[in-house]
Design a protein around this motif. Sequence first.
Motif, PDB file in Angstrom:
ATOM      1  N   GLU A 156       0.796  -1.230   0.000  1.00  0.00           N
ATOM      2  CA  GLU A 156       0.000   0.000   0.000  1.00  0.00           C
ATOM      3  C   GLU A 156       0.831   1.283   0.000  1.00  0.00           C
ATOM      4  N   THR A 157       2.014   1.248   0.634  1.00  0.00           N
ATOM      5  CA  THR A 157       2.650   2.558   0.868  1.00  0.00           C
ATOM      6  C   THR A 157       4.107   2.632   0.423  1.00  0.00           C
ATOM      7  N   THR A 158       4.586   3.886   0.296  1.00  0.00           N
ATOM      8  CA  THR A 158       5.941   4.167  -0.184  1.00  0.00           C
ATOM      9  C   THR A 158       7.005   3.438   0.635  1.00  0.00           C
ATOM     10  N   THR A 159       6.899   3.526   1.951  1.00  0.00           N
ATOM     11  CA  THR A 159       7.914   2.895   2.797  1.00  0.00           C
ATOM     12  C   THR A 159       7.955   1.376   2.595  1.00  0.00           C
ATOM     13  N   GLY A 160       6.800   0.760   2.435  1.00  0.00           N
ATOM     14  CA  GLY A 160       6.763  -0.687   2.183  1.00  0.00           C
ATOM     15  C   GLY A 160       7.496  -1.022   0.898  1.00  0.00           C
ATOM     16  N   ILE A 241       9.921  24.541   3.264  1.00  0.00           N
ATOM     17  CA  ILE A 241      10.163  23.143   2.883  1.00  0.00           C
ATOM     18  C   ILE A 241      11.620  22.815   3.158  1.00  0.00           C
ATOM     19  N   THR A 242      11.863  21.633   3.730  1.00  0.00           N
ATOM     20  CA  THR A 242      13.239  21.150   3.808  1.00  0.00           C
ATOM     21  C   THR A 242      13.321  19.853   3.012  1.00  0.00           C
ATOM     22  N   GLU A 243      14.399  19.678   2.296  1.00  0.00           N
ATOM     23  CA  GLU A 243      14.568  18.525   1.399  1.00  0.00           C
ATOM     24  C   GLU A 243      16.033  18.095   1.368  1.00  0.00           C
ATOM     25  N   THR A 274       6.812  15.920   9.493  1.00  0.00           N
ATOM     26  CA  THR A 274       7.766  15.081   8.768  1.00  0.00           C
ATOM     27  C   THR A 274       7.012  14.112   7.855  1.00  0.00           C
ATOM     28  N   VAL A 275       7.457  14.032   6.600  1.00  0.00           N
ATOM     29  CA  VAL A 275       6.851  13.094   5.626  1.00  0.00           C
ATOM     30  C   VAL A 275       7.929  12.607   4.676  1.00  0.00           C
ATOM     31  N   THR A 276       8.955  11.992   5.240  1.00  0.00           N
ATOM     32  CA  THR A 276      10.108  11.609   4.424  1.00  0.00           C
ATOM     33  C   THR A 276      10.222  10.104   4.205  1.00  0.00           C
ATOM     34  N   GLY A 277       9.675   9.315   5.116  1.00  0.00           N
ATOM     35  CA  GLY A 277       9.924   7.875   5.084  1.00  0.00           C
ATOM     36  C   GLY A 277      11.343   7.573   5.564  1.00  0.00           C
ATOM     37  N   ASN A 278      11.991   8.573   6.148  1.00  0.00           N
ATOM     38  CA  ASN A 278      13.382   8.409   6.580  1.00  0.00           C
ATOM     39  C   ASN A 278      13.463   8.398   8.113  1.00  0.00           C
ATOM     40  N   VAL A 279      14.665   8.188   8.614  1.00  0.00           N
ATOM     41  CA  VAL A 279      14.840   8.035  10.054  1.00  0.00           C
ATOM     42  C   VAL A 279      15.523   9.268  10.663  1.00  0.00           C
ATOM     43  N   ASN A 298       4.254  13.797  12.808  1.00  0.00           N
ATOM     44  CA  ASN A 298       4.801  12.963  11.735  1.00  0.00           C
ATOM     45  C   ASN A 298       3.662  12.395  10.907  1.00  0.00           C
ATOM     46  N   ALA A 299       3.887  12.329   9.580  1.00  0.00           N
ATOM     47  CA  ALA A 299       2.907  11.661   8.719  1.00  0.00           C
ATOM     48  C   ALA A 299       3.566  10.535   7.925  1.00  0.00           C
ATOM     49  N   GLY A 300       4.858  10.326   8.118  1.00  0.00           N
ATOM     50  CA  GLY A 300       5.551   9.216   7.462  1.00  0.00           C
ATOM     51  C   GLY A 300       5.145   7.891   8.115  1.00  0.00           C
ATOM     52  N   ASN A 346      -2.364  11.507  10.929  1.00  0.00           N
ATOM     53  CA  ASN A 346      -3.700  11.472  10.309  1.00  0.00           C
ATOM     54  C   ASN A 346      -4.463  10.200  10.672  1.00  0.00           C
ATOM     55  N   LEU A 347      -3.740   9.155  11.038  1.00  0.00           N
ATOM     56  CA  LEU A 347      -4.406   7.902  11.394  1.00  0.00           C
ATOM     57  C   LEU A 347      -4.426   7.666  12.900  1.00  0.00           C
ATOM     58  N   ALA A 348      -3.328   8.074  13.585  1.00  0.00           N
ATOM     59  CA  ALA A 348      -3.277   7.844  15.024  1.00  0.00           C
ATOM     60  C   ALA A 348      -4.100   8.899  15.773  1.00  0.00           C
TER      61      ALA A 348
HETATM   62  P1  NAD Z   1       8.229  10.273  -1.503  1.00  0.00           P
HETATM   63  O1  NAD Z   1       9.353   9.353  -1.780  1.00  0.00           O
HETATM   64  O2  NAD Z   1       7.393  10.788  -2.625  1.00  0.00           O
HETATM   65  O3  NAD Z   1       8.764  11.545  -0.696  1.00  0.00           O
HETATM   66  C1  NAD Z   1       9.654  11.517   0.361  1.00  0.00           C
HETATM   67  C2  NAD Z   1      10.501  12.781   0.253  1.00  0.00           C
HETATM   68  O4  NAD Z   1      11.264  12.923   1.441  1.00  0.00           O
HETATM   69  C3  NAD Z   1      11.492  12.728  -0.910  1.00  0.00           C
HETATM   70  O5  NAD Z   1      11.313  13.869  -1.727  1.00  0.00           O
HETATM   71  C4  NAD Z   1      12.845  12.708  -0.232  1.00  0.00           C
HETATM   72  O6  NAD Z   1      13.848  13.373  -0.983  1.00  0.00           O
HETATM   73  C5  NAD Z   1      12.548  13.424   1.066  1.00  0.00           C
HETATM   74  N1  NAD Z   1      13.491  13.147   2.146  1.00  0.00           N
HETATM   75  C6  NAD Z   1      14.106  11.992   2.475  1.00  0.00           C
HETATM   76  N2  NAD Z   1      14.912  12.169   3.543  1.00  0.00           N
HETATM   77  C7  NAD Z   1      14.803  13.468   3.884  1.00  0.00           C
HETATM   78  C8  NAD Z   1      15.411  14.277   4.887  1.00  0.00           C
HETATM   79  N3  NAD Z   1      16.283  13.758   5.773  1.00  0.00           N
HETATM   80  N4  NAD Z   1      15.050  15.576   4.949  1.00  0.00           N
HETATM   81  C9  NAD Z   1      14.187  16.120   4.065  1.00  0.00           C
HETATM   82  N5  NAD Z   1      13.609  15.420   3.090  1.00  0.00           N
HETATM   83  C10 NAD Z   1      13.908  14.106   2.991  1.00  0.00           C
HETATM   84  O7  NAD Z   1       7.306   9.536  -0.428  1.00  0.00           O
HETATM   85  P2  NAD Z   1       5.771   9.838  -0.059  1.00  0.00           P
HETATM   86  O8  NAD Z   1       4.898   9.047  -0.931  1.00  0.00           O
HETATM   87  O9  NAD Z   1       5.598  11.290   0.061  1.00  0.00           O
HETATM   88  O10 NAD Z   1       5.713   9.150   1.397  1.00  0.00           O
HETATM   89  C11 NAD Z   1       6.427   9.670   2.497  1.00  0.00           C
HETATM   90  C12 NAD Z   1       6.133   8.850   3.736  1.00  0.00           C
HETATM   91  O11 NAD Z   1       4.741   8.931   4.047  1.00  0.00           O
HETATM   92  C13 NAD Z   1       6.404   7.352   3.588  1.00  0.00           C
HETATM   93  O12 NAD Z   1       6.806   6.826   4.818  1.00  0.00           O
HETATM   94  C14 NAD Z   1       5.055   6.790   3.215  1.00  0.00           C
HETATM   95  O13 NAD Z   1       4.957   5.412   3.465  1.00  0.00           O
HETATM   96  C15 NAD Z   1       4.160   7.625   4.099  1.00  0.00           C
HETATM   97  N6  NAD Z   1       2.760   7.779   3.699  1.00  0.00           N
HETATM   98  C16 NAD Z   1       1.921   8.150   4.692  1.00  0.00           C
HETATM   99  C17 NAD Z   1       0.591   8.344   4.411  1.00  0.00           C
HETATM  100  C18 NAD Z   1      -0.319   8.736   5.518  1.00  0.00           C
HETATM  101  O14 NAD Z   1      -1.519   8.513   5.389  1.00  0.00           O
HETATM  102  N7  NAD Z   1       0.176   9.321   6.580  1.00  0.00           N
HETATM  103  C19 NAD Z   1       0.083   8.180   3.123  1.00  0.00           C
HETATM  104  C20 NAD Z   1       0.994   7.830   2.102  1.00  0.00           C
HETATM  105  C21 NAD Z   1       2.337   7.648   2.416  1.00  0.00           C
END
Ligand code: NAD
Length: 421
Positions: A156-160, A241-243, A274-279, A298-300, A346-348
Motif C-alpha cells: 500500500e505505501t511508499t515505505t513498504g 520546505i526542507t529537502e 515530517t513526511v520523508t519515510g526516513n529516520v 509525523n505523517a511518514g 492522520n491515522l493515530a
Molecule cells: P516520496 O518518496 O514521494 O517523498 C519523500 C521525500 O522525502 C522525498 O522527496 C525525499 O527526498 C525526502 N526526504 C528523504 N529524507 C529526507 C530528509 N532527511 N530531509 C528532508 N527530506 C527528505 O514519499 P511519499 O509518498 O511522500 O511518502 C512519504 C512517507 O509517508 C512514507 O513513509 C510513506 O509510506 C508515508 N505515507 C503516509 C501516508 C499517511 O496517510 N500518513 C500516506 C501515504 C504515504
Amino acid sequence: MNLTTIIQESLIRDLELAPHGLLKIEWVKKHMPIMNELHQEFTKEQPLAGKRLLLCLHLEAKTAYFAQTLHAGGAEVTVVASNPLSTQDDVVAALVASGVRAYAWYGSTSEECFANIRRALDHHPEIIIDDGGDVVALLHTERPEQIPEVIGGCEETTTGLVRLRAMERKGELKFPMIAVNDAYMKYLFDNRYGTGQSVWDGIMRTTNLVVAGKTVVVVGYGWCGKGVSMRAKGLGARIIITEIDPIKANEALMDGFEVMPLSQAAAQGDFFITVTGNVRVIRREHLEVIKDGAILANAGHFDVEISKPDLTELAISSRTVRNNIEEFVFADGRRIYLLAEGRLVNLAAGDGHPAEVMDTSFSLQALSARYLAEKAPDLTPRVISVPLDIDQRVARLRLQAQGITIDTLTPEQEKYLASWE
Ligand code: NAD
Ligand code: ADE
C-alpha cells in the motif's frame, strides 16, 4: 468458515462495540461508489473463492469495507494492524461480526502487533495485503517454510515499497508483490490530496489551534509533502520546505515555498510535519533550537522520523496535556509538543484519508488482489506494477461517480499521434 469460529478465534477489544463500528462502516460506504461496484461484482463472480488473505492495514472504517469486499468475493480474510494506534476497536468488532477474523486492538504494543501478525500467519495466507512491509518481512525472516504457500501480495505505501525493493535488489524477495502505491490513481491522489487533507484534519482536531499566520515546516517534498504544503497554503500558513533532493527542492521553490536546511528552519517553525519515510530527520541538533511551543507531527509511515529518544533525553519532564498531545519541557524552559507519539498523525489522531480517496486506493487493492488470484502462475517474484488497465478502470469509475465525462480521441487524432512524419 462459520461465524462462531471466526468470533472465537479473533482477539479484539470488545465484540459489543460492533453496532457503533457498523455505523461508521455504513457512513463510508455511502462515499465509496467504486468499492460499491466492486462489492457487487465480487459477490457475483467470487474471484477470490477459497483464497486465504491476510491484510495488515490501518483498521478503520474504509479498510473494513475493503476487507468485507474481499470476503464477499469468496476469500477467508484475516486482518491485523499496521500501526498500534490506528486501529479503531468498534470497527474491528463490526468486522469480526461480519465474518472477518481479526487480531488487533487500539494501543497494542509493537510486540503485540507482531504477535498478532504471527497469529494471522498461523492461518497460512496465500495473498498478503501489506501496508509498510511488516508481514512480508516477517514471512521471509521467521516463516520461510510458509513462503511456497504465498502466491503474492500487494503493498500500500511508499515505505513498504522501499523495503520490498531492497529485498528485490538482494534477490531475497520470494513472491510477486504488486506496487499499489505506485499506481497513478494511488500516489497522485492518496499520497498527495489524501495526506494533504487528513494530516491537517488530524492536527487541527487534536490541537484546536489556528494555522493561519503560523510558520509550517514540511520536512520532505515528495507526494505527501506536496499535499501537506498545498493545504497549509490554503489554511493561510507561511510554509518552509526542507529537502535532501535538489530536484524536489526546486519544485518546492517553483510552487512558491521557502526552502532552507532544517537546521535553519528549526528556530522558525510553529508546526513541523515530517513526511520523508526516513529516520531521525528531526533530532537533537534541531530540538536544541526549536521555538518554545512548537508542535511536532509525523505523517511518514514509521514513528522514527522525529527522534523520540532525543526528545526524552533533552526533556526534564513530560506529561500528556491533551488527548494525543505530549508536552516535553526542556531545561531552558521551552515546551515542545509531540502529537500522537510521533506516529502518523492522520491515522493515530484522526480517521485517515477521506472516504472518497480510500475508495480509489482500496479499489486498486481489490482489483490487484483479483489479478494475483487469476494470474499468479505467470508472475515472477519481483515488485510488479499495477496493470494500467486496472489503474484506468479505477480512474474511469471515479469520474463516473462524480458525473464527469471526458473527450475521446478522434480517428484522425489517433492516426496523428501514431505517426512520426
Ligand atoms: P516520496 O518518496 O514521494 O517523498 C519523500 C521525500 O522525502 C522525498 O522527496 C525525499 O527526498 C525526502 N526526504 C528523504 N529524507 C529526507 C530528509 N532527511 N530531509 C528532508 N527530506 C527528505 O514519499 P511519499 O509518498 O511522500 O511518502 C512519504 C512517507 O509517508 C512514507 O513513509 C510513506 O509510506 C508515508 N505515507 C503516509 C501516508 C499517511 O496517510 N500518513 C500516506 C501515504 C504515504
Ligand atoms: N485508511 C486506511 N488505510 C489508510 C492509509 N494507508 N492511509 C490513509 N488512510 C488510510
